[in-house]
Enzyme design. Sequence first.
Site: not given
Length: 276
Positions: A119, A163, A44, A17, A266-267, A165
């Site tokens: 995603y 991702d 993303e 991501n 942040d990933h 989530n």
Amino acid sequence: MSAPALVAAPLRVATWNINSVRLRAPLLRALVDELNPDVLCLQETKTPDEHFPHEAAEALGFTHRIITGMKGYNGVAVLSRLPLTRLPDGRDWCGKGDCRHLGVAVDLPGGPLEVHNFYVPAGGDVPDPAVNPKFAHKLDFVAEVTAWTAARGPAHRSVLVGDLNIAPLEHDVWSHRQMVGVVSHTPVEVEAMAGWQRAGNWYDALRHFVPEDQKLYTWWSYRAKDWRASDRGRRLDHIWVSQDLAGALQRHAVLKDARDWAQTSDHVPVMLEITV
């Protein structure tokens, strides 16, 4: 004389991501230097297709690219050193047109390999679909994907990355006790992911290498002053393989140091090496 037998070769599939491909395109060089993937799946990307940084990808040897993006949000891309074909069963998940899935076939000597790049919606902050439309969308998305997966039948010669989530296992989060009521680790999400895996008979490739009683994270919040010291991570990024490939797994890598790159996501990138 008979034709020589095809020899299976290792293939490296990575997922990241990237949280804006145009902003972080320069970081792709560091990723390639560390992991050297043959196929790189991004989530993303946050850019319409006409603004995707093709030159940067081409310079890194990704001469084959299939993308689906939109302005400012979501977007997925598959970059490859090997020929790609877009799979014909692309869908508009939940009727939102929000560019959250890309299925491709990678052309390999042993036959095509399906790669699905997802995603999944993050789901907002409140784990109640009655009051939080974002959480309702997340559950609806996973339910729709699960039904689609079940209709296709058990996966064969396939890899699913992205991702997603959801951090499903106790040691996929820094504290199961404190996180069990937090979006990404709630029981309803965990069960939804388990149903998705069962529908395709998917195999959790990362947990093949890291036992379930060991911590495994791929994401650390921007909010932490010192993310490494606090180490309050979650495993939100996944790689699954079809059962026929479970015996072909060679190694994995979670590029934790990427969390320290300048202006990074942040990933962190995750890679699987598999003999196909």
